[in-house]
Design a protein around this motif. Structure first.
Motif, PDB file in Angstrom:
ATOM      1  N   GLY A 157     -23.375  52.655-124.884  1.00  0.00           N
ATOM      2  CA  GLY A 157     -23.438  51.613-125.674  1.00  0.00           C
ATOM      3  C   GLY A 157     -24.673  50.410-124.913  1.00  0.00           C
ATOM      4  N   VAL A 158     -24.881  50.662-123.471  1.00  0.00           N
ATOM      5  CA  VAL A 158     -25.785  49.849-123.143  1.00  0.00           C
ATOM      6  C   VAL A 158     -26.932  50.412-123.353  1.00  0.00           C
ATOM      7  N   THR A 159     -28.107  49.823-123.655  1.00  0.00           N
ATOM      8  CA  THR A 159     -29.509  50.206-123.750  1.00  0.00           C
ATOM      9  C   THR A 159     -30.480  49.693-122.903  1.00  0.00           C
ATOM     10  N   LEU A 160     -31.505  50.285-122.513  1.00  0.00           N
ATOM     11  CA  LEU A 160     -32.618  49.931-121.901  1.00  0.00           C
ATOM     12  C   LEU A 160     -33.775  49.401-122.525  1.00  0.00           C
ATOM     13  N   SER A 161     -34.373  48.336-122.065  1.00  0.00           N
ATOM     14  CA  SER A 161     -35.313  47.333-123.010  1.00  0.00           C
ATOM     15  C   SER A 161     -36.713  47.344-121.937  1.00  0.00           C
ATOM     16  N   PRO A 162     -37.560  48.313-121.758  1.00  0.00           N
ATOM     17  CA  PRO A 162     -38.510  48.190-120.562  1.00  0.00           C
ATOM     18  C   PRO A 162     -39.190  46.891-120.651  1.00  0.00           C
ATOM     19  N   PRO A 163     -39.880  46.171-119.696  1.00  0.00           N
ATOM     20  CA  PRO A 163     -40.041  46.747-118.528  1.00  0.00           C
ATOM     21  C   PRO A 163     -38.657  46.608-117.725  1.00  0.00           C
ATOM     22  N   ILE A 164     -38.192  47.650-117.107  1.00  0.00           N
ATOM     23  CA  ILE A 164     -37.024  47.509-116.057  1.00  0.00           C
ATOM     24  C   ILE A 164     -37.610  47.260-114.876  1.00  0.00           C
ATOM     25  N   LEU A 165     -37.227  46.058-114.412  1.00  0.00           N
ATOM     26  CA  LEU A 165     -37.621  45.625-112.887  1.00  0.00           C
ATOM     27  C   LEU A 165     -36.428  45.311-112.112  1.00  0.00           C
ATOM     28  N   VAL A 166     -36.596  45.603-110.856  1.00  0.00           N
ATOM     29  CA  VAL A 166     -35.626  45.168-109.825  1.00  0.00           C
ATOM     30  C   VAL A 166     -36.104  43.862-108.834  1.00  0.00           C
ATOM     31  N   GLN A 167     -35.225  43.003-108.959  1.00  0.00           N
ATOM     32  CA  GLN A 167     -35.305  41.462-108.124  1.00  0.00           C
ATOM     33  C   GLN A 167     -34.430  41.513-107.160  1.00  0.00           C
ATOM     34  N   ALA A 168     -34.884  41.481-105.854  1.00  0.00           N
ATOM     35  CA  ALA A 168     -33.932  41.213-104.655  1.00  0.00           C
ATOM     36  C   ALA A 168     -33.398  39.953-104.770  1.00  0.00           C
ATOM     37  N   ILE A 169     -32.203  39.712-104.250  1.00  0.00           N
ATOM     38  CA  ILE A 169     -31.454  38.467-104.157  1.00  0.00           C
ATOM     39  C   ILE A 169     -31.207  38.242-102.764  1.00  0.00           C
ATOM     40  N   SER A 170     -30.474  39.171-102.012  1.00  0.00           N
ATOM     41  CA  SER A 170     -30.042  38.971-100.677  1.00  0.00           C
ATOM     42  C   SER A 170     -29.802  40.443-100.313  1.00  0.00           C
ATOM     43  N   GLY A 171     -30.101  40.687 -98.871  1.00  0.00           N
ATOM     44  CA  GLY A 171     -29.520  41.842 -98.140  1.00  0.00           C
ATOM     45  C   GLY A 171     -30.298  43.084 -98.330  1.00  0.00           C
ATOM     46  N   ILE A 172     -31.542  43.044 -99.108  1.00  0.00           N
ATOM     47  CA  ILE A 172     -32.315  44.217 -99.292  1.00  0.00           C
ATOM     48  C   ILE A 172     -33.706  43.679 -99.374  1.00  0.00           C
ATOM     49  N   ASP A 173     -34.625  44.570 -98.481  1.00  0.00           N
ATOM     50  CA  ASP A 173     -36.106  44.486 -98.560  1.00  0.00           C
ATOM     51  C   ASP A 173     -36.847  45.365 -98.896  1.00  0.00           C
ATOM     52  N   GLY A 174     -38.218  45.170 -98.818  1.00  0.00           N
ATOM     53  CA  GLY A 174     -39.080  46.205 -99.320  1.00  0.00           C
ATOM     54  C   GLY A 174     -39.423  46.105-100.675  1.00  0.00           C
ATOM     55  N   LEU A 175     -40.040  47.149-101.187  1.00  0.00           N
ATOM     56  CA  LEU A 175     -40.562  47.291-102.746  1.00  0.00           C
ATOM     57  C   LEU A 175     -39.602  48.085-103.361  1.00  0.00           C
ATOM     58  N   PHE A 176     -39.890  48.094-104.501  1.00  0.00           N
ATOM     59  CA  PHE A 176     -38.843  49.046-105.584  1.00  0.00           C
ATOM     60  C   PHE A 176     -39.689  49.707-106.414  1.00  0.00           C
ATOM     61  N   ALA A 177     -39.388  50.951-106.560  1.00  0.00           N
ATOM     62  CA  ALA A 177     -40.169  51.855-107.506  1.00  0.00           C
ATOM     63  C   ALA A 177     -38.909  52.194-108.625  1.00  0.00           C
ATOM     64  N   VAL A 178     -38.909  52.049-109.793  1.00  0.00           N
ATOM     65  CA  VAL A 178     -37.954  52.086-110.925  1.00  0.00           C
ATOM     66  C   VAL A 178     -38.220  53.039-111.755  1.00  0.00           C
ATOM     67  N   SER A 179     -37.176  54.168-111.948  1.00  0.00           N
ATOM     68  CA  SER A 179     -37.129  55.087-113.079  1.00  0.00           C
ATOM     69  C   SER A 179     -35.854  54.826-114.024  1.00  0.00           C
ATOM     70  N   TYR A 180     -36.034  55.256-115.044  1.00  0.00           N
ATOM     71  CA  TYR A 180     -34.675  55.188-115.935  1.00  0.00           C
ATOM     72  C   TYR A 180     -34.949  56.104-117.035  1.00  0.00           C
ATOM     73  N   PHE A 181     -33.549  56.446-117.262  1.00  0.00           N
ATOM     74  CA  PHE A 181     -33.354  57.532-118.342  1.00  0.00           C
ATOM     75  C   PHE A 181     -32.298  56.997-119.560  1.00  0.00           C
ATOM     76  N   GLU A 182     -32.419  57.336-120.459  1.00  0.00           N
ATOM     77  CA  GLU A 182     -31.187  56.993-121.516  1.00  0.00           C
ATOM     78  C   GLU A 182     -31.237  58.585-122.183  1.00  0.00           C
ATOM     79  N   GLU A 183     -30.015  59.138-121.943  1.00  0.00           N
ATOM     80  CA  GLU A 183     -29.702  60.478-122.194  1.00  0.00           C
ATOM     81  C   GLU A 183     -28.601  60.451-123.207  1.00  0.00           C
ATOM     82  N   PRO A 184     -28.184  61.723-124.086  1.00  0.00           N
ATOM     83  CA  PRO A 184     -27.252  61.926-124.831  1.00  0.00           C
ATOM     84  C   PRO A 184     -25.860  60.956-124.233  1.00  0.00           C
ATOM     85  N   CYS A 185     -24.991  60.337-124.630  1.00  0.00           N
ATOM     86  CA  CYS A 185     -24.139  59.398-124.310  1.00  0.00           C
ATOM     87  C   CYS A 185     -22.812  60.754-123.869  1.00  0.00           C
TER      88      CYS A 185
END
Length: 186
Positions: free
Chosen positions: A39-67
């Motif tokens: 029931g959760v759906t993805l609505s691009p753009p899908i981005l990752v924003q670090a808050i704490s404990g993780i660094d570097g850059l993020f390459a994001v891929s996403y898939f919506e498959e048959p449930c």
């Protein structure tokens, strides 16, 4: 592991806060998978924003498959030029572009995995606690009697907009206060 929508409202589009403590180290070029409940759906753009404990850059891929019984949407996060994250490090980040399912109640569980860049799994939690969504807000509500004369029985005109689709076979409940005595007709 923990994953929670920014607003626990059915149909809300926003971000999900993901937090977890590593059992094993995660390399700077490692990967994180997040599987969302049905029931959760993805609505691009899908981005990752670090808050704490993780660094570097993020390459994001996403898939919506048959449930399946456990998942419909998956976000895959590849770390780029990050530093090694150690055992017991606490990691917290946001994933944007996530729309809650359109009905209230328990969401179902999330799944989170960490992996090497080639997909070899490191850590996994396949039963991240469910959240409970509240109903979407009914908007533009207008209730107008046909007559404004005191003591006169008249029809009511009711209009409103729903935040989420009303399914076939769904219903609308209209309650009146105890001080008003009348029969409701549809």
């Amino acid at each position: 592991f923990r994953s929670e929508p920014s607003f626990l409202i059915a149909g809300h589009l926003g971000h999900v806060v993901v937090s977890f403590k590593l059992v094993n180290p995660l390399p700077g070029d490692g990967r994180i998978y997040i599987d969302f409940p049905p029931g959760v759906t993805l609505s691009p753009p899908i981005l990752v924003q670090a808050i704490s404990g993780i660094d570097g850059l993020f390459a994001v891929s996403y898939f919506e498959e048959p449930c399946s019984a456990t998942s419909c949407a998956r976000v895959m996060i590849d770390r780029v030029r990050g530093s090694l994250l150690h055992t017991c490090d606490e990691v917290v980040f946001n994933v944007t572009g996530i729309r809650n399912r359109v009905y209230s109640g328990p969401t179902g569980t999330y799944q989170i995995r960490t992996a090497l860049h080639d997909g070899t799994l490191i850590d996994a939690d396949l039963g991240v606690d469910s959240d409970v969504l509240l109903p979407g807000e009914i908007q533009n509500v207008r209730i107008e009697p046909e007559s404004l004369v005191a003591g006169v029985t008249s029809k009511l005109q009711v209009s409103f907009s729903v935040a989420n689709p009303l399914p076939a076979g769904g219903g609308i409940e209209l309650r009146r206060s105890e001080e008003h005595t009348s029969e409701l007709q549809s």
